[in-house]
Design a protein around this motif. Structure first.
Motif, short mmCIF file in Angstrom:
data_model
loop_
_atom_site.label_atom_id
_atom_site.label_comp_id
_atom_site.label_asym_id
_atom_site.label_seq_id
_atom_site.Cartn_x
_atom_site.Cartn_y
_atom_site.Cartn_z
N ILE A 86 8.22 -16.17 6.23
CA ILE A 86 7.00 -16.89 6.91
C ILE A 86 7.65 -18.26 7.59
CG2 ILE A 86 4.94 -18.28 6.51
CD1 ILE A 86 4.22 -16.42 4.02
N ASP A 87 7.46 -18.46 8.85
CA ASP A 87 8.22 -19.45 9.44
C ASP A 87 9.66 -19.67 9.03
OD1 ASP A 87 5.82 -19.99 10.91
OD2 ASP A 87 5.13 -21.34 9.53
N GLY A 88 10.10 -18.52 8.91
CA GLY A 88 11.72 -18.66 8.44
C GLY A 88 12.01 -18.73 7.16
N ALA A 89 10.97 -19.09 6.28
CA ALA A 89 11.21 -19.43 4.83
C ALA A 89 10.85 -18.08 4.25
CB ALA A 89 10.33 -20.35 4.35
N VAL A 90 11.46 -17.74 2.96
CA VAL A 90 10.76 -16.53 2.34
C VAL A 90 10.05 -16.95 1.19
CG1 VAL A 90 11.59 -14.69 0.96
CG2 VAL A 90 12.95 -15.23 2.75
N GLU A 91 8.88 -15.89 1.16
CA GLU A 91 7.80 -16.40 0.17
C GLU A 91 7.55 -14.86 -0.70
OE1 GLU A 91 6.31 -19.55 0.07
OE2 GLU A 91 6.17 -20.56 1.99
N MET A 92 6.82 -15.22 -1.77
CA MET A 92 6.34 -13.93 -2.48
C MET A 92 4.95 -14.01 -2.21
SD MET A 92 7.67 -11.60 -4.47
CE MET A 92 8.91 -12.16 -5.38
N GLU A 93 4.77 -12.73 -1.85
CA GLU A 93 3.27 -12.12 -1.38
C GLU A 93 2.77 -11.50 -2.65
OE1 GLU A 93 0.50 -10.37 2.00
OE2 GLU A 93 2.41 -9.38 1.44
N ILE A 94 1.39 -11.62 -2.91
CA ILE A 94 0.67 -10.65 -3.78
C ILE A 94 0.05 -9.89 -2.52
CG2 ILE A 94 -1.44 -10.23 -5.39
CD1 ILE A 94 -0.68 -13.12 -6.38
N GLY A 95 0.12 -8.48 -2.96
CA GLY A 95 -0.55 -7.40 -1.95
C GLY A 95 -1.30 -6.55 -2.69
N TYR A 96 -2.42 -6.07 -2.04
CA TYR A 96 -3.32 -5.02 -2.77
C TYR A 96 -3.94 -4.17 -1.66
CZ TYR A 96 -5.66 -9.72 -1.80
OH TYR A 96 -5.97 -10.87 -1.08
N LEU A 97 -3.98 -2.76 -1.92
CA LEU A 97 -4.64 -1.72 -1.13
C LEU A 97 -5.12 -0.75 -2.25
CD1 LEU A 97 -1.71 -2.28 0.23
CD2 LEU A 97 -2.50 -1.04 2.09
N PHE A 98 -6.66 -0.66 -1.89
CA PHE A 98 -7.27 0.30 -2.94
C PHE A 98 -7.73 1.53 -2.30
CE2 PHE A 98 -6.89 -1.54 -7.36
CZ PHE A 98 -6.19 -2.70 -7.13
N ALA A 99 -7.96 2.37 -3.08
CA ALA A 99 -8.87 3.72 -2.37
C ALA A 99 -10.36 3.15 -2.22
CB ALA A 99 -8.66 4.92 -3.36
N ARG A 100 -10.78 3.78 -1.25
CA ARG A 100 -12.31 3.23 -1.18
C ARG A 100 -13.28 3.46 -2.11
NH1 ARG A 100 -15.70 4.81 4.07
NH2 ARG A 100 -13.69 5.71 4.85
N ARG A 101 -13.03 4.65 -2.96
CA ARG A 101 -13.83 4.86 -4.05
C ARG A 101 -13.64 3.66 -4.97
NH1 ARG A 101 -10.16 6.75 -7.58
NH2 ARG A 101 -8.54 7.85 -6.42
N ALA A 102 -12.78 2.79 -5.10
CA ALA A 102 -12.55 1.90 -6.10
C ALA A 102 -12.90 0.68 -5.67
CB ALA A 102 -10.93 2.03 -6.53
N TRP A 103 -13.50 0.33 -4.45
CA TRP A 103 -13.94 -0.77 -4.03
C TRP A 103 -15.09 -1.38 -4.76
CZ3 TRP A 103 -13.45 -0.36 2.12
CH2 TRP A 103 -11.97 -0.15 2.30
#
Ligand SMILES: CC(C)(COP(=O)(O)OP(=O)(O)OC[C@H]1O[C@@H](n2cnc3c(N)ncnc32)[C@H](O)[C@@H]1OP(=O)(O)O)[C@@H](O)C(=O)NCCC(=O)NCCS
Length: 168
Positions: A86-103
């Motif tokens: 991000i803008d040249g710096a390295v950051e730790m992201e929390i990512g999440y992707l769920f199956a639609r039936r689990a929303w």
């Protein structure tokens, strides 16, 4: 089992494996789930995603993990930690992707909260981020529920992206 990384009240987060491609395809082949990604993904691309994740485990000790129902082992989605520039710096992201039936059940927030705790308490990181399309309100709500606030707008992946963040 050492493949389990985190457990919560309802969930377990375990390491991804090559044979998760079928699970991942439930998300990757769904145009609704992939609405804020460039496109749906083929099986070949899903396998590349798994290999990228396994590389992340090897290189950085973290990556996206598979989220399962703790009681039944049912596949629900993926959530974990990914390094982002991000803008040249390295950051730790929390990512999440769920199956639609689990929303709509609070699973993403529960998994992301466990990742936040892991990031701050185990990895001793000072800050965690989530990069989110400004129109992806379900994702923005997850970020806000785990205490993140919008920090700035950047241009990444050929579009505007909001950087949500939380500091320890
Ligand atoms: C982003 C994503 C994970 C959010 O999923 P979600 O189901 O909205 O989020 P949660 O799992 O935290 O569930 C929250 C919802 O469950 C409801 N809920 C129901 N039972 C609940 C419970 N027991 N505990 C908590 N919340 C509960 C909440 O009220 C909330 O509903 P609301 O948003 O209508 O207020 C999902 O939309 C997704 O996978 N999208 C595709 C991939 C994607 O875009 N990822 C983000 C990229 S930045």
């Amino acid at each position: 089992m050492d493949a389990i990384i985190l457990t919560t009240e309802r969930l377990q987060l375990r390491k991804m494996r090559n044979d998760d491609v079928n699970h991942l395809m439930e998300i990757f082949s769904d145009p609704e789930a992939m609405k804020y990604y460039p496109s749906t993904k083929s099986e070949k691309e899903a396998l590349e995603w798994v290999n990228w994740t396994l590389d992340n485990y090897r290189n950085y000790g973290v990556g996206l993990w598979i989220v399962e129902d703790k009681q039944t082992g049912e596949f629900l989605g993926q959530c974990g930690m990914v390094l982002q520039k991000i803008d040249g710096a390295v950051e730790m992201e929390i990512g999440y992707l769920f199956a639609r039936r689990a929303w709509g059940k609070g699973f993403a927030t529960e998994a992301a909260l466990a990742c936040k705790k892991y990031g701050f308490e185990t990895l001793k990181l000072p800050k965690l981020v989530s990069l989110i399309d400004p129109d992806n309100s379900p994702s923005i709500k997850v970020a806000e529920r785990i205490g993140m606030t919008v920090e700035k707008k950047i241009h990444k992946w050929k579009k505007d992206v909001l950087v949500y963040s939380v500091c320890k």
